[in-house]
Scaffold this motif. Structure first.
Motif, mmCIF file in Angstrom:
data_model
loop_
_atom_site.group_PDB
_atom_site.id
_atom_site.type_symbol
_atom_site.label_atom_id
_atom_site.label_comp_id
_atom_site.label_asym_id
_atom_site.label_seq_id
_atom_site.Cartn_x
_atom_site.Cartn_y
_atom_site.Cartn_z
ATOM 1 N N MET A 1 0.823 -1.190 0.000
ATOM 2 C CA MET A 1 0.000 0.000 0.000
ATOM 3 C C MET A 1 0.872 1.261 0.000
ATOM 4 S SD MET A 1 -3.091 0.747 -0.080
ATOM 5 C CE MET A 1 -4.377 1.819 0.385
ATOM 6 N N LYS A 2 1.981 1.200 0.729
ATOM 7 C CA LYS A 2 2.896 2.335 0.789
ATOM 8 C C LYS A 2 3.498 2.601 -0.593
ATOM 9 C CE LYS A 2 7.060 3.803 3.223
ATOM 10 N NZ LYS A 2 8.066 3.402 4.206
ATOM 11 N N LEU A 3 3.850 1.525 -1.304
ATOM 12 C CA LEU A 3 4.424 1.664 -2.643
ATOM 13 C C LEU A 3 3.388 2.249 -3.602
ATOM 14 C CD1 LEU A 3 6.737 1.208 -4.632
ATOM 15 C CD2 LEU A 3 5.943 -1.142 -4.893
ATOM 16 N N PHE A 4 2.165 1.775 -3.529
ATOM 17 C CA PHE A 4 1.090 2.263 -4.403
ATOM 18 C C PHE A 4 0.853 3.758 -4.207
ATOM 19 C CE2 PHE A 4 -3.460 3.353 -4.566
ATOM 20 C CZ PHE A 4 -3.668 3.238 -5.929
ATOM 21 N N VAL A 5 0.703 4.175 -2.966
ATOM 22 C CA VAL A 5 0.432 5.586 -2.681
ATOM 23 C C VAL A 5 1.628 6.451 -3.082
ATOM 24 C CG1 VAL A 5 -0.031 7.245 -0.827
ATOM 25 C CG2 VAL A 5 -1.233 5.055 -0.867
ATOM 26 N N SER A 6 2.831 5.977 -2.817
ATOM 27 C CA SER A 6 4.028 6.742 -3.196
ATOM 28 C C SER A 6 4.109 6.929 -4.699
ATOM 29 C CB SER A 6 5.287 6.027 -2.697
ATOM 30 O OG SER A 6 5.280 5.898 -1.309
ATOM 31 N N ILE A 7 3.851 5.854 -5.447
ATOM 32 C CA ILE A 7 3.894 5.948 -6.910
ATOM 33 C C ILE A 7 2.787 6.864 -7.407
ATOM 34 C CG2 ILE A 7 3.534 4.647 -9.046
ATOM 35 C CD1 ILE A 7 5.066 2.343 -7.791
ATOM 36 N N LEU A 8 1.597 6.725 -6.849
ATOM 37 C CA LEU A 8 0.469 7.557 -7.280
ATOM 38 C C LEU A 8 0.772 9.039 -7.100
ATOM 39 C CD1 LEU A 8 -2.494 7.908 -8.174
ATOM 40 C CD2 LEU A 8 -3.135 7.628 -5.790
ATOM 41 N N VAL A 9 1.225 9.420 -5.935
ATOM 42 C CA VAL A 9 1.449 10.841 -5.641
ATOM 43 C C VAL A 9 2.643 11.386 -6.428
ATOM 44 C CG1 VAL A 9 2.113 12.453 -3.812
ATOM 45 C CG2 VAL A 9 0.367 10.712 -3.381
ATOM 46 N N LEU A 10 3.777 10.689 -6.367
ATOM 47 C CA LEU A 10 4.981 11.216 -7.017
ATOM 48 C C LEU A 10 4.902 11.152 -8.541
ATOM 49 C CD1 LEU A 10 7.738 9.903 -4.595
ATOM 50 C CD2 LEU A 10 6.807 12.208 -4.795
ATOM 51 N N ALA A 11 4.289 10.110 -9.088
ATOM 52 C CA ALA A 11 4.161 10.023 -10.544
ATOM 53 C C ALA A 11 3.200 11.079 -11.067
ATOM 54 C CB ALA A 11 3.705 8.626 -10.951
ATOM 55 N N ALA A 12 2.109 11.317 -10.355
ATOM 56 C CA ALA A 12 1.169 12.364 -10.783
ATOM 57 C C ALA A 12 1.842 13.732 -10.738
ATOM 58 C CB ALA A 12 -0.077 12.344 -9.906
ATOM 59 N N ALA A 13 2.616 13.990 -9.696
ATOM 60 C CA ALA A 13 3.326 15.270 -9.602
ATOM 61 C C ALA A 13 4.385 15.386 -10.694
ATOM 62 C CB ALA A 13 3.966 15.412 -8.226
ATOM 63 N N ALA A 14 5.080 14.288 -10.965
ATOM 64 C CA ALA A 14 6.128 14.326 -11.988
ATOM 65 C C ALA A 14 5.553 14.548 -13.377
ATOM 66 C CB ALA A 14 6.934 13.027 -11.960
ATOM 67 N N GLN A 15 4.463 13.865 -13.706
ATOM 68 C CA GLN A 15 3.919 14.039 -15.051
ATOM 69 C C GLN A 15 3.169 15.353 -15.204
ATOM 70 O OE1 GLN A 15 1.314 10.836 -16.094
ATOM 71 N NE2 GLN A 15 0.402 10.783 -14.081
ATOM 72 N N TRP A 16 2.860 15.997 -14.096
ATOM 73 C CA TRP A 16 2.265 17.325 -14.150
ATOM 74 C C TRP A 16 3.306 18.339 -14.627
ATOM 75 C CZ3 TRP A 16 -2.472 19.408 -13.595
ATOM 76 C CH2 TRP A 16 -2.546 20.764 -13.370
ATOM 77 N N LEU A 17 4.565 18.148 -14.197
ATOM 78 C CA LEU A 17 5.616 19.121 -14.482
ATOM 79 C C LEU A 17 6.599 18.681 -15.566
ATOM 80 C CD1 LEU A 17 6.417 19.946 -10.757
ATOM 81 C CD2 LEU A 17 5.066 21.327 -12.345
ATOM 82 N N LEU A 18 6.741 17.379 -15.764
ATOM 83 C CA LEU A 18 7.758 16.828 -16.655
ATOM 84 C C LEU A 18 7.107 16.068 -17.797
ATOM 85 C CD1 LEU A 18 10.113 15.541 -13.806
ATOM 86 C CD2 LEU A 18 10.420 17.599 -15.179
ATOM 87 N N PRO A 19 7.890 15.526 -18.731
ATOM 88 C CA PRO A 19 7.308 14.737 -19.828
ATOM 89 C C PRO A 19 6.592 13.483 -19.324
ATOM 90 C CG PRO A 19 9.598 15.305 -20.300
ATOM 91 C CD PRO A 19 9.332 15.716 -18.890
ATOM 92 N N TRP A 20 5.826 12.850 -20.224
ATOM 93 C CA TRP A 20 4.996 11.709 -19.851
ATOM 94 C C TRP A 20 5.804 10.558 -19.278
ATOM 95 C CZ3 TRP A 20 5.664 6.890 -21.828
ATOM 96 C CH2 TRP A 20 6.451 6.790 -22.980
ATOM 97 N N TRP A 21 7.034 10.354 -19.761
ATOM 98 C CA TRP A 21 7.818 9.203 -19.339
ATOM 99 C C TRP A 21 8.405 9.369 -17.939
ATOM 100 C CZ3 TRP A 21 12.635 11.066 -18.516
ATOM 101 C CH2 TRP A 21 13.033 12.165 -19.266
ATOM 102 N N SER A 22 8.257 10.538 -17.338
ATOM 103 C CA SER A 22 8.761 10.736 -15.982
ATOM 104 C C SER A 22 8.026 9.858 -14.976
ATOM 105 C CB SER A 22 8.664 12.202 -15.592
ATOM 106 O OG SER A 22 7.315 12.624 -15.608
ATOM 107 N N ALA A 23 6.777 9.513 -15.256
ATOM 108 C CA ALA A 23 6.029 8.615 -14.374
ATOM 109 C C ALA A 23 6.683 7.232 -14.347
ATOM 110 C CB ALA A 23 4.579 8.507 -14.826
ATOM 111 N N ALA A 24 7.226 6.802 -15.466
ATOM 112 C CA ALA A 24 7.916 5.503 -15.513
ATOM 113 C C ALA A 24 9.201 5.545 -14.696
ATOM 114 C CB ALA A 24 8.212 5.116 -16.958
ATOM 115 N N VAL A 25 9.910 6.642 -14.742
ATOM 116 C CA VAL A 25 11.142 6.769 -13.962
ATOM 117 C C VAL A 25 10.825 6.737 -12.467
ATOM 118 C CG1 VAL A 25 13.102 8.278 -13.450
ATOM 119 C CG2 VAL A 25 12.314 8.029 -15.807
ATOM 120 N N VAL A 26 9.754 7.430 -12.071
ATOM 121 C CA VAL A 26 9.334 7.427 -10.668
ATOM 122 C C VAL A 26 8.968 6.018 -10.239
ATOM 123 C CG1 VAL A 26 7.528 8.207 -9.094
ATOM 124 C CG2 VAL A 26 8.621 9.830 -10.632
#
Length: 127
Positions: free
Chosen positions: A1-26
């Motif tokens: 659950m911790k991994l899911f929430v971390s990916i959800l929050v950080l990937a959404a923030a990253a793709q808001w500011l960076l290119p689409w593939w930043s979610a994959a890096v996160v």
């Protein structure tokens, strides 16, 4: 659950500011740091990035009153249906996130040294 929430929050923030593939890096980095088992890492990345992409796609859809989504849906082979484009977007994002998190988890497992068996004591060898 911790991994899911971390990916959800950080990937959404990253793709808001960076290119689409930043979610994959996160997802890859968090899968390597927090992922313990491959299947769970895949599901966390799949759900986290997929839900993040769906939320941002819905936000963009409602912000433009569906005009942008409808125009892109006409360009792609989804029959001009905006909802089909949103589902396709969510599915592709989810697969990217799942595979990235799984890759990170497996990469950590591959680089972690295998546990060494403890040497037998002299008394154990005699018996």
């Amino acid at each position: 659950m911790k991994l899911f929430v971390s990916i959800l929050v950080l990937a959404a923030a990253a793709q808001w500011l960076l290119p689409w593939w930043s979610a994959a890096v996160v997802a890859l980095v968090l899968g390597a740091l927090l992922g313990r088992r491959g299947g769970r890492a895949f599901l966390a990345g799949f759900g986290g990035v997929g839900l993040g992409w769906l939320a941002l796609a819905l936000w963009q859809h409602t912000r433009t009153d569906g005009v942008l989504t409808q125009r892109v849906a006409q360009l792609l082979p989804v029959g001009g249906h905006a909802w089909a484009l949103l589902l396709l977007t969510t599915g592709l994002g989810a697969l990217v996130g799942g595979v990235a998190a799984l890759t990170g988890c497996w990469l950590r497992q591959a680089l972690r040294p295998a546990p060494q068996p403890e040497p037998a004591t002299q008394r154990q060898r005699v018996a």
